[in-house]
Write an enzyme that holds these catalytic residues in place. Structure first.
Site, PDB file in Angstrom:
ATOM      1  N   ASP A  65       0.854  -1.187   0.000  1.00 47.33           N
ATOM      2  CA  ASP A  65       0.000   0.000   0.000  1.00 47.33           C
ATOM      3  C   ASP A  65       0.893   1.241   0.000  1.00 47.33           C
ATOM      4  OD1 ASP A  65      -3.015   0.870   0.576  1.00 47.33           O
ATOM      5  OD2 ASP A  65      -1.700   2.199   1.709  1.00 47.33           O
ATOM      6  N   ILE A  66       0.618   2.182  -0.903  1.00 51.59           N
ATOM      7  CA  ILE A  66       1.404   3.413  -0.992  1.00 51.59           C
ATOM      8  C   ILE A  66       1.079   4.278   0.222  1.00 51.59           C
ATOM      9  CG2 ILE A  66       1.918   5.446  -2.365  1.00 51.59           C
ATOM     10  CD1 ILE A  66       0.965   3.883  -4.821  1.00 51.59           C
ATOM     11  N   ASN A 107      -2.241  12.732  -3.467  1.00 53.30           N
ATOM     12  CA  ASN A 107      -3.221  12.993  -4.522  1.00 53.30           C
ATOM     13  C   ASN A 107      -3.862  14.362  -4.352  1.00 53.30           C
ATOM     14  OD1 ASN A 107      -3.670  11.378  -6.714  1.00 53.30           O
ATOM     15  ND2 ASN A 107      -5.424  10.319  -5.880  1.00 53.30           N
ATOM     16  N   ASP A 133      -1.844   9.366 -10.638  1.00 49.88           N
ATOM     17  CA  ASP A 133      -1.836   8.260 -11.595  1.00 49.88           C
ATOM     18  C   ASP A 133      -0.407   7.902 -11.996  1.00 49.88           C
ATOM     19  OD1 ASP A 133      -4.558   8.123 -11.528  1.00 49.88           O
ATOM     20  OD2 ASP A 133      -4.889   9.131 -13.451  1.00 49.88           O
ATOM     21  N   GLU A 148      -4.793   2.275  -4.390  1.00 51.86           N
ATOM     22  CA  GLU A 148      -3.337   2.405  -4.282  1.00 51.86           C
ATOM     23  C   GLU A 148      -2.713   1.159  -3.668  1.00 51.86           C
ATOM     24  OE1 GLU A 148      -5.041   4.502  -0.574  1.00 51.86           O
ATOM     25  OE2 GLU A 148      -5.608   4.138  -2.657  1.00 51.86           O
TER      26      GLU A 148
END
Length: 333
Positions: A197-198, A205, A214, A240
């Site tokens: 997971d980012i 974002n 993106d 994500e």
């Protein structure tokens, strides 16, 4: 309509379709994402387009597959018709030969023999013409079917990929995990699952915009894919979150792979192309679990997911395996 107006989303058909799918509850993953968006209050047209592309646009591939299948069926039917015509011509020619054979057993004048020869010659030419037409149709059909097969293969490949990141999508992940799971259970080989997971992706974002977000997703996907090999499979799990299926890899090896991916992601500095402005670095948290006898795909995912959220709770930008996961640890997303 209220939901569309609230997010200033235009009433385009695809967005109606998106919210209809949400209202019917046919896609739990979609509902989970939309519910999170509603809680955050950040619905926008751009976000709606991303959700549509991720969850519903893959149905276009199904329509394309159906179209190719119909075209292939039409071409095959045409081949069958050409073969039937050629067979009918061949049967008629055979009948003519049998009739001529019977006549030759009788006394025939030179004129009758000449007439029979002319008739047989004409029938032979018609047979040759029918065979030539069949050959032409078969050649054309062979080329058409080969082209259709290429189209079908391309559509199938596209239907297996996430449209944004070009790595395997969630459906492919589910199928790949089940296949690897059955192999591990049947052959006794190790199997590990890594979830990624980012870190702070929503904040990134919101700060730099969804287009930059993106690009981050594509970067992480490329890094993940380039750091696995062989039977390993990289997939976008949702939003994500990413996953890697690691067949024939034990837990120690999977931890090494995951940490190499973590370091590779962290090493990349992001720049805004238009201004060369530095956007900083991104990091990712990862959880790793290994197949155990009695597991199901769902239980393996659940353990890897617990490890992932424990890694985030422990400070992010780290890999945590199930061997490090303590039952008494309270996991907070």
């Amino acid at each position: 309509m209220d939901l569309l107006k609230r997010g200033q989303i235009p009433p385009y058909p695809q967005f109606y379709e998106l919210l209809y799918a949400y209202a019917t509850g046919v896609n739990p993953s979609l509902n989970q994402r939309v519910n999170q968006i509603f809680r955050d209050g950040t619905a926008t047209q751009e976000l709606a387009e991303r959700l549509y592309n991720e969850f519903l646009k893959s149905q276009d591939a199904n329509e394309r597959i159906s179209s190719v299948s119909e075209r292939m069926a039409t071409r095959i039917e045409a081949v069958h018709e050409a073969i039937d015509t050629a067979m009918a011509t061949a049967n008629a020619y055979s009948g003519t030969l049998q009739s001529a054979s019977g006549d030759l057993g009788q006394d025939m004048s030179e004129t009758d023999l000449r007439a029979m020869a002319q008739k047989l010659l004409g029938e032979t030419r018609r047979m040759q013409d029918a065979n030539a037409q069949l050959e032409q149709k078969l050649d054309a059909s062979r080329d058409d079917i080969a082209a259709l097969q290429r189209d079908l293969d391309e559509v199938r490949r596209e239907s297996m990929l996430d449209p944004l990141t070009k790595i395997f999508n969630r459906k492919s992940f589910d199928e790949g995990l089940l296949k690897s799971f059955n192999e591990a259970a049947g052959e006794g080989t190790p199997l590990c699952l890594m979830l990624l997971d980012i870190d702070h992706f929503k904040r990134f974002n919101d700060t730099w915009g969804h287009q930059t977000g993106d690009q981050v997703l594509r970067l992480v996907a490329m890094t993940l894919k380039s750091n696995i090999k062989g039977k390993d499979m990289a997939a976008r799990y949702g939003g994500e979150e990413f996953a890697a299926i690691l067949p024939e890899t034990d837990l120690e090896g999977a931890i090494i792979v995951a940490d190499n991916i973590r370091k590779a992601i962290q090493a990349k500095e992001l720049l805004k192309r238009s201004t060369n402005e530095k956007l900083g670095r991104i990091t990712a948290s990862m959880g790793v679990a290994m197949y155990k006898p009695g597991d199901t795909p769902a239980s393996l995912i659940e353990r890897a997911d617990r490890c992932l959220y424990a890694a985030k709770h422990a400070g992010r930008n780290r890999v945590l395996s199930e061997n490090e996961l303590k039952d008494d640890v309270k996991i907070v997303a």
